[in-house]
Enzyme design. Structure first.
Site, PDB file in Angstrom:
ATOM      1  N   LYS A  14      33.730  31.267  44.373  1.00 31.70           N
ATOM      2  CA  LYS A  14      33.933  31.033  45.713  1.00 31.70           C
ATOM      3  C   LYS A  14      34.317  33.068  45.828  1.00 31.70           C
ATOM      4  O   LYS A  14      33.940  33.334  46.688  1.00 31.70           O
ATOM      5  CB  LYS A  14      35.848  30.865  45.092  1.00 31.70           C
ATOM      6  CG  LYS A  14      35.575  29.289  44.296  1.00 31.70           C
ATOM      7  CD  LYS A  14      37.322  29.857  43.920  1.00 31.70           C
ATOM      8  CE  LYS A  14      37.696  29.713  43.080  1.00 31.70           C
ATOM      9  NZ  LYS A  14      37.307  29.542  41.763  1.00 31.70           N
ATOM     10  N   ARG A  89      46.162  26.595  43.270  1.00 33.35           N
ATOM     11  CA  ARG A  89      45.401  25.757  42.089  1.00 33.35           C
ATOM     12  C   ARG A  89      46.157  24.949  41.134  1.00 33.35           C
ATOM     13  O   ARG A  89      45.841  24.464  39.528  1.00 33.35           O
ATOM     14  CB  ARG A  89      45.115  27.386  40.610  1.00 33.35           C
ATOM     15  CG  ARG A  89      43.748  27.860  40.779  1.00 33.35           C
ATOM     16  CD  ARG A  89      43.563  28.534  39.643  1.00 33.35           C
ATOM     17  NE  ARG A  89      42.423  29.274  39.236  1.00 33.35           N
ATOM     18  CZ  ARG A  89      41.772  30.331  39.478  1.00 33.35           C
ATOM     19  NH1 ARG A  89      41.984  30.758  40.190  1.00 33.35           N
ATOM     20  NH2 ARG A  89      40.482  29.996  39.114  1.00 33.35           N
ATOM     21  N   ARG A 128      27.905  36.534  33.810  1.00 34.74           N
ATOM     22  CA  ARG A 128      28.779  38.136  34.464  1.00 34.74           C
ATOM     23  C   ARG A 128      29.581  38.534  33.775  1.00 34.74           C
ATOM     24  O   ARG A 128      29.736  39.166  33.712  1.00 34.74           O
ATOM     25  CB  ARG A 128      29.977  36.949  35.317  1.00 34.74           C
ATOM     26  CG  ARG A 128      30.978  37.872  36.045  1.00 34.74           C
ATOM     27  CD  ARG A 128      31.251  37.426  37.570  1.00 34.74           C
ATOM     28  NE  ARG A 128      31.906  36.502  36.472  1.00 34.74           N
ATOM     29  CZ  ARG A 128      33.452  35.690  37.407  1.00 34.74           C
ATOM     30  NH1 ARG A 128      33.771  35.984  38.618  1.00 34.74           N
ATOM     31  NH2 ARG A 128      34.316  35.271  36.687  1.00 34.74           N
ATOM     32  N   ARG A 134      34.394  41.653  31.524  1.00 35.87           N
ATOM     33  CA  ARG A 134      35.116  40.504  32.403  1.00 35.87           C
ATOM     34  C   ARG A 134      35.657  40.189  30.988  1.00 35.87           C
ATOM     35  O   ARG A 134      35.180  39.221  30.305  1.00 35.87           O
ATOM     36  CB  ARG A 134      35.850  40.004  33.282  1.00 35.87           C
ATOM     37  CG  ARG A 134      36.475  40.522  34.258  1.00 35.87           C
ATOM     38  CD  ARG A 134      35.736  39.164  35.510  1.00 35.87           C
ATOM     39  NE  ARG A 134      36.398  38.014  36.082  1.00 35.87           N
ATOM     40  CZ  ARG A 134      36.948  36.818  36.312  1.00 35.87           C
ATOM     41  NH1 ARG A 134      36.032  37.191  37.531  1.00 35.87           N
ATOM     42  NH2 ARG A 134      37.257  35.443  36.199  1.00 35.87           N
ATOM     43  N   ARG A 146      39.107  27.042  30.464  1.00 35.76           N
ATOM     44  CA  ARG A 146      39.044  27.152  31.354  1.00 35.76           C
ATOM     45  C   ARG A 146      38.733  26.276  32.624  1.00 35.76           C
ATOM     46  O   ARG A 146      39.696  25.470  33.398  1.00 35.76           O
ATOM     47  CB  ARG A 146      38.597  27.976  32.665  1.00 35.76           C
ATOM     48  CG  ARG A 146      39.527  29.259  32.155  1.00 35.76           C
ATOM     49  CD  ARG A 146      38.330  31.010  31.913  1.00 35.76           C
ATOM     50  NE  ARG A 146      37.695  31.337  33.193  1.00 35.76           N
ATOM     51  CZ  ARG A 146      37.175  31.919  33.576  1.00 35.76           C
ATOM     52  NH1 ARG A 146      36.422  32.488  32.949  1.00 35.76           N
ATOM     53  NH2 ARG A 146      36.828  32.084  35.050  1.00 35.76           N
TER      54      ARG A 146
HETATM   55  P1  B4P Z   1      32.230  33.804  41.711  1.00 35.61           P
HETATM   56  O1  B4P Z   1      31.999  33.887  43.004  1.00 35.61           O
HETATM   57  O2  B4P Z   1      32.802  35.335  40.898  1.00 35.61           O
HETATM   58  O3  B4P Z   1      33.062  32.858  41.008  1.00 35.61           O
HETATM   59  P2  B4P Z   1      34.991  32.884  40.564  1.00 35.61           P
HETATM   60  O4  B4P Z   1      34.638  30.930  41.407  1.00 35.61           O
HETATM   61  O5  B4P Z   1      35.073  33.755  41.880  1.00 35.61           O
HETATM   62  O6  B4P Z   1      35.320  32.511  39.395  1.00 35.61           O
HETATM   63  P3  B4P Z   1      36.472  32.519  38.435  1.00 35.61           P
HETATM   64  O7  B4P Z   1      37.326  31.212  38.710  1.00 35.61           O
HETATM   65  O8  B4P Z   1      36.768  32.754  36.744  1.00 35.61           O
HETATM   66  O9  B4P Z   1      37.240  33.651  39.572  1.00 35.61           O
HETATM   67  P4  B4P Z   1      39.638  34.049  39.743  1.00 35.61           P
HETATM   68  O10 B4P Z   1      39.312  35.485  40.422  1.00 35.61           O
HETATM   69  O11 B4P Z   1      39.679  32.940  41.038  1.00 35.61           O
HETATM   70  O12 B4P Z   1      30.822  33.408  40.766  1.00 35.61           O
HETATM   71  C1  B4P Z   1      30.304  33.714  39.730  1.00 35.61           C
HETATM   72  C2  B4P Z   1      29.495  34.708  39.320  1.00 35.61           C
HETATM   73  O13 B4P Z   1      28.471  33.668  39.060  1.00 35.61           O
HETATM   74  C3  B4P Z   1      29.278  35.849  39.466  1.00 35.61           C
HETATM   75  O14 B4P Z   1      28.298  36.769  38.372  1.00 35.61           O
HETATM   76  C4  B4P Z   1      28.611  35.768  40.576  1.00 35.61           C
HETATM   77  O15 B4P Z   1      27.996  36.685  40.633  1.00 35.61           O
HETATM   78  C5  B4P Z   1      27.309  34.258  40.500  1.00 35.61           C
HETATM   79  N1  B4P Z   1      27.307  33.237  41.073  1.00 35.61           N
HETATM   80  C6  B4P Z   1      27.957  33.123  42.592  1.00 35.61           C
HETATM   81  N2  B4P Z   1      27.165  32.634  43.843  1.00 35.61           N
HETATM   82  C7  B4P Z   1      25.628  32.031  42.857  1.00 35.61           C
HETATM   83  C8  B4P Z   1      25.088  31.457  43.223  1.00 35.61           C
HETATM   84  N3  B4P Z   1      24.275  31.379  44.053  1.00 35.61           N
HETATM   85  N4  B4P Z   1      23.669  31.334  41.931  1.00 35.61           N
HETATM   86  C9  B4P Z   1      23.596  32.070  41.056  1.00 35.61           C
HETATM   87  N5  B4P Z   1      24.699  33.165  40.840  1.00 35.61           N
HETATM   88  C10 B4P Z   1      25.670  32.955  41.168  1.00 35.61           C
HETATM   89  O16 B4P Z   1      40.213  33.444  38.374  1.00 35.61           O
HETATM   90  C11 B4P Z   1      40.140  34.082  37.158  1.00 35.61           C
HETATM   91  C12 B4P Z   1      41.429  33.547  36.504  1.00 35.61           C
HETATM   92  O17 B4P Z   1      43.174  34.145  36.971  1.00 35.61           O
HETATM   93  C13 B4P Z   1      41.558  32.031  36.113  1.00 35.61           C
HETATM   94  O18 B4P Z   1      41.457  31.566  34.925  1.00 35.61           O
HETATM   95  C14 B4P Z   1      43.359  32.521  35.901  1.00 35.61           C
HETATM   96  O19 B4P Z   1      43.651  32.610  34.619  1.00 35.61           O
HETATM   97  C15 B4P Z   1      43.846  33.484  36.768  1.00 35.61           C
HETATM   98  N6  B4P Z   1      44.686  33.152  38.142  1.00 35.61           N
HETATM   99  C16 B4P Z   1      43.875  33.101  39.565  1.00 35.61           C
HETATM  100  N7  B4P Z   1      44.495  32.853  40.246  1.00 35.61           N
HETATM  101  C17 B4P Z   1      45.822  32.046  39.891  1.00 35.61           C
HETATM  102  C18 B4P Z   1      46.216  31.074  40.321  1.00 35.61           C
HETATM  103  N8  B4P Z   1      46.302  30.905  41.862  1.00 35.61           N
HETATM  104  N9  B4P Z   1      47.017  30.648  39.543  1.00 35.61           N
HETATM  105  C19 B4P Z   1      47.350  30.717  37.934  1.00 35.61           C
HETATM  106  N10 B4P Z   1      45.915  31.572  37.989  1.00 35.61           N
HETATM  107  C20 B4P Z   1      44.929  32.484  38.379  1.00 35.61           C
END
Ligand code: B4P
Length: 194
Positions: A14, A89, A128, A134, A146
Site C-alpha cells: 500500500k 482498518r 523491510r 521498523r 498483524r
Molecule cells: P509497504 O508498501 O510498505 O506495505 P504496507 O502495506 O503499506 O504496510 P503496513 O500495513 O505494514 O503499514 P502501515 O503503515 O499501514 O510494503 C512492505 C514491503 O514490501 C516494503 O519493504 C516494500 O519495499 C516491499 N514491496 C512492496 N511492493 C513490492 C513488490 N511488488 N514486490 C516485492 N516487494 C515489495 O501500518 C503499520 C501499523 O500502524 C499497523 O500494524 C497498526 O498498528 C498501525 N495503524 C496504521 N493505520 C491504522 C489504522 N487505521 N487503525 C489502527 N491502527 C493503524
C-alpha cells in the site's frame, strides 16, 4: 473530489504504490501508518500511546485514528481528492469515514484491494525489518499477529465496500511497475465512468 482507498494486508504494498498513485493523479496521500510514525518520532502523547499498540501488532484505538484523520482533513480543505492508505482498518473507521465524507457531500469512488499470499507478505515484511529497522517488522510473531488482526478486524471493511459495489481486487504480486499498471487501469476505468 475523487477519493480512493488502497486496501490490503500488512506488507501488501500500500505504501509503495501510494507514492506512485499520488504522483500520477494529484491526490492527497493520507497514510494513518505514516501519521502515527510521525507522532512516535516526535514523542507526542498520541505517539507514545500508539507505539505500545503498534509494537505488539495491534491496531491503535479507533477514536485516536479517527480524530487524527479528521484533523488531517481540516488541513487539506482544497484537496482534489484523497488516497486513503491503511485506513479504514475497522468497520467503525469505515463508517466514520463514510460519515465524514457525506458531511462534505462526497464519497469513496473505489476501494482497490491488493491481493498477496501470506508467504510473500512475511518475506517482504521481514526484509523491510532488516532494511528499515521498523520495530513492528522485526519479529515474525508480531507479523503473524498483524495478519490475525487483519483477518478479524479489517476484513469486515472489505465486506462493507463489497456490499456498496465499490470493491475491486488487484493482483498484488509481480514487479512494482506491473502492479502499478493494474492499479492505473482500475482508476482510469473509474474516472471514465464519472
Ligand atoms: P509497504 O508498501 O510498505 O506495505 P504496507 O502495506 O503499506 O504496510 P503496513 O500495513 O505494514 O503499514 P502501515 O503503515 O499501514 O510494503 C512492505 C514491503 O514490501 C516494503 O519493504 C516494500 O519495499 C516491499 N514491496 C512492496 N511492493 C513490492 C513488490 N511488488 N514486490 C516485492 N516487494 C515489495 O501500518 C503499520 C501499523 O500502524 C499497523 O500494524 C497498526 O498498528 C498501525 N495503524 C496504521 N493505520 C491504522 C489504522 N487505521 N487503525 C489502527 N491502527 C493503524
Amino acid at each position: 473530489m475523487f477519493n480512493l482507498i488502497l486496501f490490503g494486508p500488512p506488507g501488501s504494498g500500500k505504501g509503495t504504490q501510494s507514492d506512485n498513485i499520488v504522483a500520477k493523479y494529484g491526490l492527497v496521500h493520507l497514510s494513518t501508518g505514516n501519521l502515527l510514525r510521525e507522532e512516535i518520532a516526535q514523542k507526542t502523547p498520541l505517539g507514545i500511546e500508539a507505539k505500545s499498540f503498534m509494537d505488539k501488532g495491534q491496531l491503535v484505538p479507533d477514536e485516536v485514528v479517527i480524530g487524527m484523520v479528521d484533523s488531517y482533513f481540516e488541513k487539506h480543505k482544497n484537496a482534489v481528492g484523497f488516497l486513503f492508505d491503511g485506513f479504514p482498518r475497522t468497520l467503525a473507521q469505515a463508517k466514520a469515514l463514510d460519515s465524514l465524507l457525506e458531511l462534505k457531500k462526497n464519497e469513496i469512488a473505489a476501494v482497490l484491494a491488493l491481493e498477496v499470499s501470506e508467504e510473500e507478505l512475511v518475506k517482504r515484511l521481514l526484509n523491510r525489518g532488516i532494511t528499515s529497522g521498523r520495530s513492528d517488522d522485526i519479529n515474525e510473531d508480531v507479523i503473524r499477529k498483524r495478519f490475525a488482526v487483519y483477518s478479524n478486524e479489517t476484513k469486515p471493511v472489505a465486506e462493507h465496500y463489497k456490499k456498496l459495489k465499490k470493491y475491486h481486487s488487484i493482483k498484488g504480486e509481480g514487479t512494482v511497475q506491473e502492479i502499478f499498471n493494474f492499479i492505473c487501469e482500475a482508476i482510469d476505468k473509474k474516472l471514465n465512468l464519472m
